[in-house]
Each structure stands twice: as C-alpha cells, then as structure tokens.
Design an enzyme around this catalytic site. Structure first.
Site, PDB file in Angstrom:
ATOM      1  N   ASN A  12     -12.176  16.609  58.763  1.00 38.07           N
ATOM      2  CA  ASN A  12     -12.431  16.301  60.183  1.00 38.07           C
ATOM      3  C   ASN A  12     -13.340  17.361  60.816  1.00 38.07           C
ATOM      4  O   ASN A  12     -14.258  17.038  61.565  1.00 38.07           O
ATOM      5  CB  ASN A  12     -11.112  16.242  60.958  1.00 38.07           C
ATOM      6  N   LYS A  13     -13.065  18.620  60.502  1.00 38.34           N
ATOM      7  CA  LYS A  13     -13.926  19.685  61.015  1.00 38.34           C
ATOM      8  C   LYS A  13     -15.344  19.502  60.481  1.00 38.34           C
ATOM      9  O   LYS A  13     -16.317  19.640  61.214  1.00 38.34           O
ATOM     10  CB  LYS A  13     -13.409  21.054  60.567  1.00 38.34           C
ATOM     11  N   ASP A  66     -11.869  29.090  62.286  1.00 41.80           N
ATOM     12  CA  ASP A  66     -10.418  28.987  62.461  1.00 41.80           C
ATOM     13  C   ASP A  66     -10.123  28.580  63.899  1.00 41.80           C
ATOM     14  O   ASP A  66     -10.810  29.005  64.835  1.00 41.80           O
ATOM     15  CB  ASP A  66      -9.714  30.307  62.143  1.00 41.80           C
ATOM     16  N   PHE A 143      -6.927  13.535  64.348  1.00 44.43           N
ATOM     17  CA  PHE A 143      -7.114  14.857  63.755  1.00 44.43           C
ATOM     18  C   PHE A 143      -6.158  15.841  64.425  1.00 44.43           C
ATOM     19  O   PHE A 143      -6.248  16.072  65.635  1.00 44.43           O
ATOM     20  CB  PHE A 143      -8.586  15.251  63.934  1.00 44.43           C
ATOM     21  N   GLY A 144      -5.257  16.423  63.674  1.00 43.16           N
ATOM     22  CA  GLY A 144      -4.375  17.490  64.156  1.00 43.16           C
ATOM     23  C   GLY A 144      -3.734  17.172  65.499  1.00 43.16           C
ATOM     24  O   GLY A 144      -3.061  16.147  65.674  1.00 43.16           O
ATOM     25  N   ASP A 146      -5.262  16.458  68.249  1.00 38.68           N
ATOM     26  CA  ASP A 146      -6.110  15.620  69.117  1.00 38.68           C
ATOM     27  C   ASP A 146      -5.334  14.532  69.864  1.00 38.68           C
ATOM     28  O   ASP A 146      -5.638  14.255  71.030  1.00 38.68           O
ATOM     29  CB  ASP A 146      -7.258  14.984  68.314  1.00 38.68           C
ATOM     30  N   LYS A 166     -16.058  13.742  71.837  1.00 38.87           N
ATOM     31  CA  LYS A 166     -15.294  14.994  71.700  1.00 38.87           C
ATOM     32  C   LYS A 166     -16.253  16.183  71.643  1.00 38.87           C
ATOM     33  O   LYS A 166     -16.004  17.232  72.238  1.00 38.87           O
ATOM     34  CB  LYS A 166     -14.416  14.939  70.436  1.00 38.87           C
ATOM     35  N   HIS A 171     -13.998  22.884  72.079  1.00 38.14           N
ATOM     36  CA  HIS A 171     -13.977  24.284  71.664  1.00 38.14           C
ATOM     37  C   HIS A 171     -14.920  24.508  70.490  1.00 38.14           C
ATOM     38  O   HIS A 171     -15.677  25.455  70.443  1.00 38.14           O
ATOM     39  CB  HIS A 171     -12.529  24.626  71.268  1.00 38.14           C
TER      40      HIS A 171
HETATM   41  P1  IMP Z   1      -6.961  25.668  61.057  1.00 37.81           P
HETATM   42  O1  IMP Z   1      -8.056  26.193  61.895  1.00 37.81           O
HETATM   43  O2  IMP Z   1      -7.526  24.904  59.891  1.00 37.81           O
HETATM   44  O3  IMP Z   1      -5.983  26.728  60.659  1.00 37.81           O
HETATM   45  O4  IMP Z   1      -6.212  24.572  61.908  1.00 37.81           O
HETATM   46  C1  IMP Z   1      -5.060  24.827  62.650  1.00 37.81           C
HETATM   47  C2  IMP Z   1      -4.340  23.545  63.008  1.00 37.81           C
HETATM   48  O5  IMP Z   1      -4.918  23.016  64.173  1.00 37.81           O
HETATM   49  C3  IMP Z   1      -4.377  22.448  61.959  1.00 37.81           C
HETATM   50  O6  IMP Z   1      -3.144  21.771  61.981  1.00 37.81           O
HETATM   51  C4  IMP Z   1      -5.480  21.528  62.429  1.00 37.81           C
HETATM   52  O7  IMP Z   1      -5.224  20.198  62.067  1.00 37.81           O
HETATM   53  C5  IMP Z   1      -5.398  21.721  63.944  1.00 37.81           C
HETATM   54  N1  IMP Z   1      -6.728  21.630  64.544  1.00 37.81           N
HETATM   55  C6  IMP Z   1      -7.804  22.393  64.273  1.00 37.81           C
HETATM   56  N2  IMP Z   1      -8.839  22.000  65.032  1.00 37.81           N
HETATM   57  C7  IMP Z   1      -8.401  20.979  65.781  1.00 37.81           C
HETATM   58  C8  IMP Z   1      -9.021  20.137  66.738  1.00 37.81           C
HETATM   59  O8  IMP Z   1     -10.218  20.225  67.050  1.00 37.81           O
HETATM   60  N3  IMP Z   1      -8.240  19.193  67.289  1.00 37.81           N
HETATM   61  C9  IMP Z   1      -6.928  19.033  66.963  1.00 37.81           C
HETATM   62  N4  IMP Z   1      -6.312  19.775  66.070  1.00 37.81           N
HETATM   63  C10 IMP Z   1      -7.038  20.740  65.482  1.00 37.81           C
END
Ligand code: IMP
Length: 195
Positions: A12-13, A66, A143-144, A146, A166, A171
C-alpha cells in the site's frame, strides 16, 4: 527521469509513493524489503536506522519510511508501535479504547530517510485528523488505520478516498514532497557541476 529505490514490505505504501513520485517526476522503484525496526517511539529514528541498515545491504541510493499514529486521548498511543497494535487489538480495539473519550483527535506522522553512502537525510510529514466512531472502509482499499482516520477538514476516512485523493492530504505525501524537493535540487546541482 530521476529514479529512487523505495525499500518496504508494504504494497500500500509502495502504491501511494509510486503515484507521488509520478506527480513529482521521480520514478519510484519498489524493492520488497522487511525493514529492521529499532525500538523507539519516534518514526524518524526508526526510519533512519532502517535506511542505514538497508544501505549496508544494497549499497545504492534509497529511501525507507516509517509511520506512526498518535491519538491524543490515549496520550499518543499507539504511536510508532502502530504496526504491533494493528495486528493485536486492531481497529476494533482502538475504537473500544476511545469509547466515551472527550477528544478523538489524532495525527499520523511519517518520516522518510534517504541514504546514499555519503548523505543521510530525514523528511517528515504530519496530518491532523480525528478517529471515526466506526470502521468505514468505503469501496476502496483498506490500508492499516485508514478506515478509522478522517483528515482535518474532510468528512471521509482515508479508506473512503481514492489513492489520488488521499495523496492530497496525507502525512506520506507531505514527507515525500519534501524529499522530492531535496532530491531534485541535489540532482540539479550535480548536473550543473558536471556541465
Ligand atoms: P509501519 O510504518 O510499516 O511500521 O506501519 C505502522 C502501522 O501503521 C502499520 O500497521 C500500517 O499498516 C499502519 N500505517 C502506516 N501508514 C499508514 C497510512 O497511511 N494509513 C493507515 N495506516 C497506516
């Protein structure tokens, strides 16, 4: 066209950043890589350490990212531990913790770190918003966090938006734009030196 390697285990990122790169005239080459995360409550420190570790392995210019979600009523929880919390208590657990809370304010913070062997530089982005009272996935991707995050000034959760939409508020977009300005300026300066 300028190109940069983006190391991440998160598709997703990668999708968001590829589109952001297109907007900025930078080709984003996604390399699937599970980043090494030090224990820290600061996404910038985690991204920097991960970028340096990744550079040791790949030895090419790269970015690592991150992200943390900081909820006011929970004193910043889950913060940089967002990934662990997502896979344990999940979205339902967060909503439960916020039942009856006075504030639903929260923010996402993303930090990119660029490393190329001589330069190591961080770029941050932040979006303020609120945590919805229910999970709202819309028709789009989920995604996460969202499905429960509504950016300030909007009524839809990030999950109810297209990636393009988005990317107008996120961010990640803010942090990537700041990286893109640096990267383009750096390459502009190198081109001027070599002509
Ligand atoms: P990390 O940066 O990969 O450690 O992500 C931390 C957590 O936040 C993970 O569970 C991701 O799914 C969630 N996450 C990261 N970026 C987003 C975003 O843009 N939207 C929603 N959740 C996110």
């Amino acid at each position: 066209m300028l190109a940069i390697n983006f190391l991440s285990g998160n598709a997703n990122k990668a999708e968001e950043i590829r589109m952001l790169g297109k907007r900025e005239g930078i080709e984003v080459r996604w390399i699937e890589y599970e980043k090494l995360e030090i224990q820290s409550d600061d996404p910038a420190a985690i991204a920097k350490n991960s970028a340096l570790t990744a550079f040791e392995k790949y030895r090419m210019p790269l970015i690592v990212e991150d992200t943390g979600l900081f909820i006011e009523a929970l004193k910043g929880f889950p913060g940089a531990y967002a990934s662990y919390v997502y896979s344990t208590i999940g979205l339902a657990g967060i909503l439960k913790m916020l039942e009856g809370a006075e504030s639903r304010r929260a923010y996402f913070k993303t930090s990119f770190c660029y490393a190329d062997g001589s330069v190591v530089k961080s770029f941050d982005g932040k979006v303020n918003g609120t945590i919805a009272t229910e999970i709202r996935r819309g028709l789009g991707r989920s995604f996460g966090y969202d499905p429960i995050f509504i950016p300030e000034g909007q009524t839809k959760t990030f999950s109810e938006m297209s990636v393009e939409e988005k990317n107008r508020y996120s961010h990640r977009a803010m942090a990537f734009e700041s990286f893109a300005s640096f990267f383009k300026a750096m390459h502009g300066a190198q081109d001027r030196q070599s002509t």
